[in-house]
Design an enzyme around this catalytic site. Structure first.
Site, PDB file in Angstrom:
ATOM      1  N   ASP A 195      -6.903  -1.637  -4.386  1.00  0.00           N
ATOM      2  CA  ASP A 195      -8.209  -1.288  -3.196  1.00  0.00           C
ATOM      3  C   ASP A 195      -9.061  -0.319  -3.836  1.00  0.00           C
ATOM      4  O   ASP A 195     -10.208  -0.529  -3.509  1.00  0.00           O
ATOM      5  CB  ASP A 195      -7.254  -0.868  -1.947  1.00  0.00           C
ATOM      6  N   ASP A 224       0.739  -1.194  -0.088  1.00  0.00           N
ATOM      7  CA  ASP A 224      -0.013  -0.066   0.086  1.00  0.00           C
ATOM      8  C   ASP A 224       1.063   1.150   0.012  1.00  0.00           C
ATOM      9  O   ASP A 224       1.993   1.168   0.598  1.00  0.00           O
ATOM     10  CB  ASP A 224      -0.758  -0.035   1.260  1.00  0.00           C
TER      11      ASP A 224
END
Length: 178
Positions: free
Chosen positions: A141, A122
């Site tokens: 995501d 991330d």
């Protein structure tokens, strides 16, 4: 080629494109920006690139803290991706197919990370001062989230009109035949 087959092929192509873009960006995060070594790259007053290793799933829940948990998480998320693929291949309407494609492409990107690395990369940090409306995320995501929103909006607000259009019926037509 029938319109339904065309819609499904478009959906599969979109899922593949989301997966490819997600992996391409993560490659650049690792090797061009060297974010793992740098930690943070300030881009805008409200957006940074910030290295994060996500060992869990959505919002860090169900964190895989052992090798066994990692592989269980890979297996469960892969099973979900298979179910989404089957759902996508059974759908007829392009709107639903596109939502499922976003979910599938994002899921595949995160599954690949978890399979190869043991965690999901991330990096996108949207913030307004100290306020962060989202946890640090990635393209996969974002695609999953947008896909889920599309599916929910269509299910709650558009399903009846879509079904009528697909059947060639409407409330007016039904009343005129009775």
């Amino acid at each position: 080629m029938t319109p339904v087959v065309r819609n499904r092929l478009i959906g599969l192509a979109l899922a593949l494109a989301i997966f490819a873009v997600d992996q391409w960006v993560k490659w650049h995060i690792l090797w061009t920006f060297k974010l793992r070594e740098r930690g943070v790259v300030d881009l805008l007053p409200f957006f940074d690139l910030r290295w994060t290793q996500n060992f869990g799933v959505s919002m860090g829940m169900f964190e895989a803290t052992s090798v066994e948990a990692r592989w269980i998480l890979v297996g469960v998320t892969a099973l979900i991706a298979v179910m989404v693929t089957i759902w996508l291949l059974r759908e007829r309407k392009l709107g639903d197919i596109l939502g499922l494609s976003l979910i599938l492409g994002g899921a595949l990107g995160n599954i690949k990370d978890r399979y190869e690395l043991g965690y999901v990369i991330d990096y996108a940090d949207l913030h307004f001062g100290e306020f962060r409306p989202f946890l640090i995320f990635n393209i996969a995501d974002a695609a999953i989230t947008i896909g889920v929103v599309i599916i929910l909006v269509r299910a709650f607000f558009l399903r009846d009109t879509d079904d009528e259009a697909a059947d060639g019926t409407s409330a007016d037509a039904a009343e005129s035949t009775s």
